[in-house]
Design an enzyme around this catalytic site. Sequence first.
Site, PDB file in Angstrom:
ATOM      1  N   CYS A   1       0.860  -1.200   0.000  1.00 22.86           N
ATOM      2  CA  CYS A   1       0.000   0.000   0.000  1.00 22.86           C
ATOM      3  C   CYS A   1       0.887   1.238   0.000  1.00 22.86           C
ATOM      4  O   CYS A   1       2.074   1.189   0.274  1.00 22.86           O
ATOM      5  CB  CYS A   1      -0.858   0.013   1.269  1.00 22.86           C
ATOM      6  SG  CYS A   1      -1.819  -1.478   1.461  1.00 22.86           S
TER       7      CYS A   1
ATOM      8  N   ARG B   1       4.097   0.930  -6.775  1.00 21.53           N
ATOM      9  CA  ARG B   1       4.069  -0.102  -5.730  1.00 21.53           C
ATOM     10  C   ARG B   1       2.968  -1.118  -5.968  1.00 21.53           C
ATOM     11  O   ARG B   1       2.876  -2.129  -5.288  1.00 21.53           O
ATOM     12  CB  ARG B   1       3.878   0.546  -4.362  1.00 21.53           C
ATOM     13  CG  ARG B   1       5.001   1.468  -3.937  1.00 21.53           C
ATOM     14  CD  ARG B   1       4.575   2.447  -2.852  1.00 21.53           C
ATOM     15  NE  ARG B   1       4.313   1.791  -1.595  1.00 21.53           N
ATOM     16  CZ  ARG B   1       5.219   1.627  -0.628  1.00 21.53           C
ATOM     17  NH1 ARG B   1       6.454   2.034  -0.827  1.00 21.53           N
ATOM     18  NH2 ARG B   1       4.924   1.062   0.518  1.00 21.53           N
TER      19      ARG B   1
ATOM     20  N   TRP C   1      -3.053  -2.172  -1.522  1.00 20.44           N
ATOM     21  CA  TRP C   1      -2.670  -3.474  -2.106  1.00 20.44           C
ATOM     22  C   TRP C   1      -3.334  -4.490  -1.194  1.00 20.44           C
ATOM     23  O   TRP C   1      -2.871  -4.715  -0.063  1.00 20.44           O
ATOM     24  CB  TRP C   1      -1.144  -3.607  -2.116  1.00 20.44           C
ATOM     25  CG  TRP C   1      -0.635  -4.966  -2.461  1.00 20.44           C
ATOM     26  CD1 TRP C   1      -0.297  -5.966  -1.588  1.00 20.44           C
ATOM     27  CD2 TRP C   1      -0.418  -5.514  -3.757  1.00 20.44           C
ATOM     28  NE1 TRP C   1       0.127  -7.072  -2.256  1.00 20.44           N
ATOM     29  CE2 TRP C   1       0.069  -6.839  -3.595  1.00 20.44           C
ATOM     30  CE3 TRP C   1      -0.559  -5.038  -5.045  1.00 20.44           C
ATOM     31  CZ2 TRP C   1       0.384  -7.655  -4.668  1.00 20.44           C
ATOM     32  CZ3 TRP C   1      -0.240  -5.863  -6.114  1.00 20.44           C
ATOM     33  CH2 TRP C   1       0.219  -7.142  -5.938  1.00 20.44           C
TER      34      TRP C   1
ATOM     35  N   ASN D   1      -0.628   0.643   6.088  1.00 22.18           N
ATOM     36  CA  ASN D   1       0.134  -0.263   5.230  1.00 22.18           C
ATOM     37  C   ASN D   1       0.740  -1.312   6.154  1.00 22.18           C
ATOM     38  O   ASN D   1       1.392  -0.978   7.129  1.00 22.18           O
ATOM     39  CB  ASN D   1       1.250   0.486   4.487  1.00 22.18           C
ATOM     40  CG  ASN D   1       2.093  -0.471   3.653  1.00 22.18           C
ATOM     41  OD1 ASN D   1       1.621  -1.562   3.303  1.00 22.18           O
ATOM     42  ND2 ASN D   1       3.324  -0.097   3.351  1.00 22.18           N
ATOM     43  N   GLY D   2       0.457  -2.594   5.865  1.00 18.72           N
ATOM     44  CA  GLY D   2       0.997  -3.665   6.710  1.00 18.72           C
ATOM     45  C   GLY D   2      -0.069  -4.705   6.979  1.00 18.72           C
ATOM     46  O   GLY D   2      -1.103  -4.767   6.299  1.00 18.72           O
TER      47      GLY D   2
ATOM     48  N   GLU E   1      15.377 -22.601 -12.581  1.00 22.58           N
ATOM     49  CA  GLU E   1      15.085 -21.179 -12.309  1.00 22.58           C
ATOM     50  C   GLU E   1      16.301 -20.315 -12.619  1.00 22.58           C
ATOM     51  O   GLU E   1      16.164 -19.227 -13.184  1.00 22.58           O
ATOM     52  CB  GLU E   1      14.630 -21.007 -10.867  1.00 22.58           C
ATOM     53  CG  GLU E   1      14.308 -19.573 -10.469  1.00 22.58           C
ATOM     54  CD  GLU E   1      13.226 -18.924 -11.337  1.00 22.58           C
ATOM     55  OE1 GLU E   1      12.554 -19.630 -12.112  1.00 22.58           O
ATOM     56  OE2 GLU E   1      13.107 -17.683 -11.278  1.00 22.58           O
TER      57      GLU E   1
ATOM     58  N   LYS F   1      16.186 -17.176 -15.277  1.00 23.43           N
ATOM     59  CA  LYS F   1      16.557 -15.811 -14.856  1.00 23.43           C
ATOM     60  C   LYS F   1      17.579 -15.228 -15.826  1.00 23.43           C
ATOM     61  O   LYS F   1      17.483 -14.096 -16.253  1.00 23.43           O
ATOM     62  CB  LYS F   1      17.152 -15.816 -13.437  1.00 23.43           C
ATOM     63  CG  LYS F   1      16.142 -15.958 -12.347  1.00 23.43           C
ATOM     64  CD  LYS F   1      15.308 -14.721 -12.089  1.00 23.43           C
ATOM     65  CE  LYS F   1      14.018 -14.555 -12.801  1.00 23.43           C
ATOM     66  NZ  LYS F   1      13.034 -15.580 -12.863  1.00 23.43           N
TER      67      LYS F   1
ATOM     68  N   GLU G   1      15.988 -14.851 -19.687  1.00 26.49           N
ATOM     69  CA  GLU G   1      14.854 -13.939 -19.942  1.00 26.49           C
ATOM     70  C   GLU G   1      15.270 -12.467 -19.852  1.00 26.49           C
ATOM     71  O   GLU G   1      14.605 -11.603 -20.411  1.00 26.49           O
ATOM     72  CB  GLU G   1      13.676 -14.227 -19.014  1.00 26.49           C
ATOM     73  CG  GLU G   1      13.869 -13.900 -17.564  1.00 26.49           C
ATOM     74  CD  GLU G   1      12.582 -14.121 -16.765  1.00 26.49           C
ATOM     75  OE1 GLU G   1      11.484 -13.892 -17.294  1.00 26.49           O
ATOM     76  OE2 GLU G   1      12.683 -14.547 -15.617  1.00 26.49           O
TER      77      GLU G   1
ATOM     78  N   HIS H   1      23.337 -37.757 -22.202  1.00 27.91           N
ATOM     79  CA  HIS H   1      22.437 -38.375 -23.187  1.00 27.91           C
ATOM     80  C   HIS H   1      22.172 -37.437 -24.354  1.00 27.91           C
ATOM     81  O   HIS H   1      21.071 -37.414 -24.893  1.00 27.91           O
ATOM     82  CB  HIS H   1      21.122 -38.779 -22.494  1.00 27.91           C
ATOM     83  CG  HIS H   1      21.342 -39.806 -21.429  1.00 27.91           C
ATOM     84  ND1 HIS H   1      21.549 -41.128 -21.673  1.00 27.91           N
ATOM     85  CD2 HIS H   1      21.452 -39.652 -20.083  1.00 27.91           C
ATOM     86  CE1 HIS H   1      21.745 -41.774 -20.536  1.00 27.91           C
ATOM     87  NE2 HIS H   1      21.688 -40.905 -19.556  1.00 27.91           N
TER      88      HIS H   1
ATOM     89  N   LYS I   1       4.620  -9.091 -17.638  1.00 26.60           N
ATOM     90  CA  LYS I   1       4.671  -9.511 -16.230  1.00 26.60           C
ATOM     91  C   LYS I   1       3.634 -10.595 -15.971  1.00 26.60           C
ATOM     92  O   LYS I   1       3.826 -11.492 -15.191  1.00 26.60           O
ATOM     93  CB  LYS I   1       4.420  -8.319 -15.299  1.00 26.60           C
ATOM     94  CG  LYS I   1       4.528  -8.654 -13.825  1.00 26.60           C
ATOM     95  CD  LYS I   1       5.900  -9.183 -13.463  1.00 26.60           C
ATOM     96  CE  LYS I   1       5.986  -9.655 -12.040  1.00 26.60           C
ATOM     97  NZ  LYS I   1       7.211 -10.403 -11.735  1.00 26.60           N
TER      98      LYS I   1
HETATM   99  C1  AGP Z   1       9.477 -15.414 -14.471  1.00 30.65           C
HETATM  100  O1  AGP Z   1      10.565 -14.552 -14.227  1.00 30.65           O
HETATM  101  C2  AGP Z   1       8.661 -14.960 -15.664  1.00 30.65           C
HETATM  102  N1  AGP Z   1       8.233 -13.620 -15.490  1.00 30.65           N
HETATM  103  C3  AGP Z   1       7.545 -15.928 -16.033  1.00 30.65           C
HETATM  104  O2  AGP Z   1       8.111 -17.182 -16.288  1.00 30.65           O
HETATM  105  C4  AGP Z   1       6.448 -16.130 -14.958  1.00 30.65           C
HETATM  106  O3  AGP Z   1       6.965 -16.848 -13.865  1.00 30.65           O
HETATM  107  C5  AGP Z   1       5.302 -16.940 -15.589  1.00 30.65           C
HETATM  108  O4  AGP Z   1       4.754 -16.193 -16.646  1.00 30.65           O
HETATM  109  C6  AGP Z   1       4.191 -17.310 -14.593  1.00 30.65           C
HETATM  110  O5  AGP Z   1       3.608 -16.142 -14.104  1.00 30.65           O
HETATM  111  P1  AGP Z   1       2.624 -16.268 -12.826  1.00 30.65           P
HETATM  112  O6  AGP Z   1       3.459 -16.747 -11.699  1.00 30.65           O
HETATM  113  O7  AGP Z   1       2.104 -14.880 -12.613  1.00 30.65           O
HETATM  114  O8  AGP Z   1       1.545 -17.251 -13.190  1.00 30.65           O
END
Ligand code: AGP
Length: 608
Positions: free
Chosen positions: A2, A27, A75, A101-102, A481, A485, A488, A504, A603
């Site tokens: 928030c 935010r 939020w 906020n909290g 992961e 990272k 992407e 393999h 996102k």
């Molecule tokens: C991760 O860094 C990416 N932004 C992407 O793989 C993301 O994790 C994926 O699109 C899933 O998103 P969500 O967790 O909002 O479902």
Amino acid sequence: MCGIVGYIGEGQAAPIILDGLAKLEYRGYDSAGIAVYDGEQIRIKKSVGRLKILVELTHNGEMLPGNLGIGHTRWATHGAPTDVNSHPHYNAKETIAVVHNGIIENYIKLRNKMESKGYKFVSDTDTEVLAHLLDYYYKGNPLEAITKVMHRVEGSYALGVVFAEHPDRIFAVRKASPLIVGQNSEGCFIASDVPAILKYTRTVYFMENQEVACLQKNKLTFYSADEEVLHKEPVTIEWDAQAAEKGGYEHYMLKEMYEQPKVLEETLRKCISHGDIRIDELKMSESDFRSINKIYIVACGSSYHAGVTGKYVIENIARVSVEVDLASEFRYRNPIIDDKSLVIVISQSGETADSLAAMADMRAKGIKVTGIVNVVGSSIARDADYIMYTWAGPEIAVATTKAYSAQLMALYLFAMKLGKAKGTIDSEVFSGMLEDLKLLPQQVEFLLSNRSKIQKFANRYIGAKSIFFIGRGIDYAISLEGSLKLKEISYIHSEAYAAGELKHGTISLIEEGTLVACVATQEHLYKKTISNMVEVKARGAFVLAVTNEGNYDMEKEADYVIYIPKTNPYFANTLAIIPLQLFGYYVAVGKGCDVDKPRNLAKSVTVE
Ligand code: AGP
């Protein structure tokens, strides 16, 4: 998180507050509101949705004349995003208004207590309990009422409070959630973060926990929770506005990486009490847990990777079979699932189309679905049968870091609760695991502190063609992961491989100088993983090893070693991911990539 903005001074409060809230939109929020004292009463306007709705509703504040006010962008944590759940909240007499906020952890107990005294609640929020508590303790002295409330409330809060009987002052209170006070020649300000008031002043006071500030037009007084007057030194902000939004960090992604210790701490604070794990919003009884005989974890991207970690952790701790599927595959493979199975959909945004569709398909078949979601009130959160929130707060960078770490924590807690219900872990093991979890925030903090070493190493690879990440078991999950990272945000090709699978086929891609990051945190698999290191080194690879503190033999095999503090092997991903996040970040920065908004990515992927 928030956002809070407050003002008292020569100028009209509403336009200043609305302008400040606009600077806090980064935010993340789902509703906004403002309270202004108009000379006779406190008037509140608030609405779900974007801030511009509130700006239009109040004609940019012109409809709320007055020199004193507080505003808020919410939020949602407790109670879906609605008009009535938006802040500010009033007491019944509308003589006290509060923004927060909290998380008030004991709000249910306090709400029951206030209702038993005849107080009526209109919202589903934890915050409203503060308005009624202030009303209850207010006997004419606002500071006394505030400190009494502080001694009874558990959790985290940054508060702005106004009292109609004291229209010459605003009160600010801080515990755990950041809050600053600003001052210029015309008045005083409160704000959740510097960007909100940077336009008006660079002279700010950073409030500490359990401090109260009393802001008058040209006077600022700080108090302790025991009402002692405190002396505080102002700080002059040198940042520009854009840097201020990122808290002084160059990118949101770095800022959010550095928020991970706090996110883990908040999650533990929320879910661990009196030596047990409480996930109230999950609304699953002990017998519900005991009746689970199969789990399907369904997700996309990093959430899927968290699910792969979840598989290893849940199967090892609770001995319940877990299948992990990419949502885009799961929704079309017509899975064989009975009604004793539990489907867990993991999603930071709660809006990912494939995950939503997979969930809808399961629910249509009568299969219970649990959502592990970061955004309160999101589609997955609304539609799931059970919900477990991650408390990461809004994540701005497209590449997830803190939300992913919060997902891991949620899965550890779920696995331990399930294991305890199933009787696969005894109370001694359970308590030991809780202690290990409590150490994770400071261990993450430690790993983040040696980022310059990783930055130097990363700069050697900004020209790399291809980088591989390998590991076995839980270390394979984190390799997935780490690889995502990197690729992407730096656009460098990368693959994660189960270390035993490399020979393999893919090992044919290893050339002289190819970087292979090898994660080896699982002691029982060290020897096997080292043999895979030797295989790739024999083909010219440069091996980066991420391994446990004390495993110094690794230096005989790997070309570069990053050590992580010792923890329970099931929780090692939370630590191993930190150097991998930093590595991907610094390679991308070294390449001059748009780290927070990588090309082609969104996102939240709300389309198939
Ligand atoms: C991760 O860094 C990416 N932004 C992407 O793989 C993301 O994790 C994926 O699109 C899933 O998103 P969500 O967790 O909002 O479902």
